[in-house]
Design a protein around this motif. Structure first.
Motif, mmCIF file in Angstrom:
data_model
loop_
_atom_site.group_PDB
_atom_site.id
_atom_site.type_symbol
_atom_site.label_atom_id
_atom_site.label_comp_id
_atom_site.label_asym_id
_atom_site.label_seq_id
_atom_site.Cartn_x
_atom_site.Cartn_y
_atom_site.Cartn_z
ATOM 1 N N ARG A 206 1.649 6.742 2.404
ATOM 2 C CA ARG A 206 0.715 7.577 3.159
ATOM 3 C C ARG A 206 -0.291 6.716 3.919
ATOM 4 O O ARG A 206 -0.701 7.046 5.038
ATOM 5 N N ASP A 207 -0.704 5.614 3.298
ATOM 6 C CA ASP A 207 -1.624 4.697 3.976
ATOM 7 C C ASP A 207 -0.942 3.996 5.150
ATOM 8 O O ASP A 207 -1.582 3.710 6.169
ATOM 9 N N GLN A 208 0.351 3.717 5.011
ATOM 10 C CA GLN A 208 1.076 3.105 6.120
ATOM 11 C C GLN A 208 1.186 4.080 7.291
ATOM 12 O O GLN A 208 1.030 3.697 8.460
ATOM 13 N N ARG B 90 -0.949 6.325 7.897
ATOM 14 C CA ARG B 90 -2.311 6.440 8.431
ATOM 15 C C ARG B 90 -2.571 5.388 9.508
ATOM 16 O O ARG B 90 -3.346 5.629 10.446
ATOM 17 N N ARG C 129 -12.320 0.336 7.884
ATOM 18 C CA ARG C 129 -11.935 1.316 8.898
ATOM 19 C C ARG C 129 -13.156 1.830 9.658
ATOM 20 O O ARG C 129 -13.064 2.123 10.861
ATOM 21 N N ARG D 56 0.841 -1.197 0.000
ATOM 22 C CA ARG D 56 0.000 0.000 0.000
ATOM 23 C C ARG D 56 0.876 1.246 0.000
ATOM 24 O O ARG D 56 2.031 1.195 0.436
#
Length: 317
Positions: A64-66, A68, A159, A61
């Motif tokens: 930025r998702d990490q 997050r 989420r 991924r």
């Protein structure tokens, strides 16, 4: 069109290999650490494994998702760490510890008998460990692992579902903490040592898991527990909350049977092991309902209101 299709298939194959390789390495490391040192139950240590596990499940991924993942989890972990340490000092804030009152209520409900005493007299035999106490030990220890495993799974799946679940976890934890501060109450084993119950009571951490080299429940309790935080039983409450959270996802009855049994098994384990009275377990279940109601009220207030349709223009003629 052949070349782009081939490149796309190759990229997908590479992604699957990356995911399976990283995830397998993570699981292998977790198994090795668990075998050598026991499952991760200390709050921050456990949270580290959860966050790394979520990242390892989808290593491809975007970064930025990490990031997050940390942004989502760190505030919640911090709130739970504050709860852990506050729970440990709740009985030092000046409120009188209720040792006799819970035992009196328990005897009143059960015809003069304390269920913990009755169960240990009839089931513990000569004081040795029965084979089935391994199961009660595992049920007891599940409190330190299962709710957070479910949280990690929910986070990977949705989420929004994770947010709702963790909101209830936090509400339940702090409702319990407030009660511990206002009404510190002793469990049956404490009452027995204080002479309120005139029978020796063994603690649940002495059942089942003590036959192994790693006594998970005892280690965690020694580090974090408050011996007078009996009302309500958050062990019982969390078990019920897990079942309630998973119930809508169980499409078939054979999945719902263990979900229905789990809170009952936890309640039995707590009472039999001397960690809680029956009234503590029942109040824990009541607190689950209260946490769910409060969470839903907050969620309804936060939900965006539907846009009202614009009024039809009047005919000027």
């Amino acid at each position: 069109m052949g070349a782009p299709t081939t490149e796309l298939l190759a990229a997908q194959r590479h992604r699957r290999l990356l995911r399976s390789g990283v995830w397998s390495a993570y699981l292998l490391a977790l198994v090795v650490v668990t075998v050598l040192f026991g499952p991760p139950t200390q709050r921050i240590y456990q949270a580290l494994w959860i966050v790394v596990g979520i990242a390892a499940f989808t290593p491809d991924r975007p970064w930025r998702d990490q990031i997050r993942i940390l942004v989502d989890w760190v505030p919640l972990i911090a709130a739970l760490v504050v709860y852990d340490h506050s729970r440990g000092i709740a009985n030092t804030l000046g409120m009188p510890v209720r040792v006799q009152e819970p035992a009196v209520v328990e005897r009143g409900l059960f015809g003069g008998t304390v269920p913990t005493v009755w169960l240990q007299e009839h089931l513990a035999g000569d004081g040795g460990y029965q084979w089935w106490t391994v199961l009660t030990g595992l049920v007891y220890t599940s409190h330190f692992l299962v709710p957070w495993l479910i949280a990690a799974i929910f986070y990977v799946q949705s989420r929004e579902r994770w947010s709702k679940y963790m909101r209830r976890i936090l509400l339940l934890s702090y409702l319990g903490l407030l009660t511990y501060v206002l009404i510190p109450a002793a469990p049956p084993w404490y009452a027995a040592r204080a002479g309120v119950i005139h029978t020796e009571i063994q603690r649940s951490t002495g059942f089942g898991l003590r036959m192994y080299s790693v006594d998970i429940g005892a280690d965690w309790l020694a580090a974090h527990s408050n011996p007078v935080a009996a009302i309500p039983s958050l062990h019982a409450a969390f078990a019920l909350l897990v079942s309630v959270a998973l119930w809508p996802l169980a499409r078939h009855w054979w999945w719902r049977v263990p979900l229905a049994v789990f809170p009952v098994a936890m309640g039995f384990t707590l009472v039999y092991g001397g960690e809680h009275y029956v009234i503590d377990v029942l109040l824990g279940w009541v607190y689950v309902g209260l946490a769910i109601v409060l969470a839903r009220m907050w969620e309804r207030r936060r939900a965006p209101t539907a846009l009202q349709p614009a009024p039809a223009p009047r005919d000027s003629g």
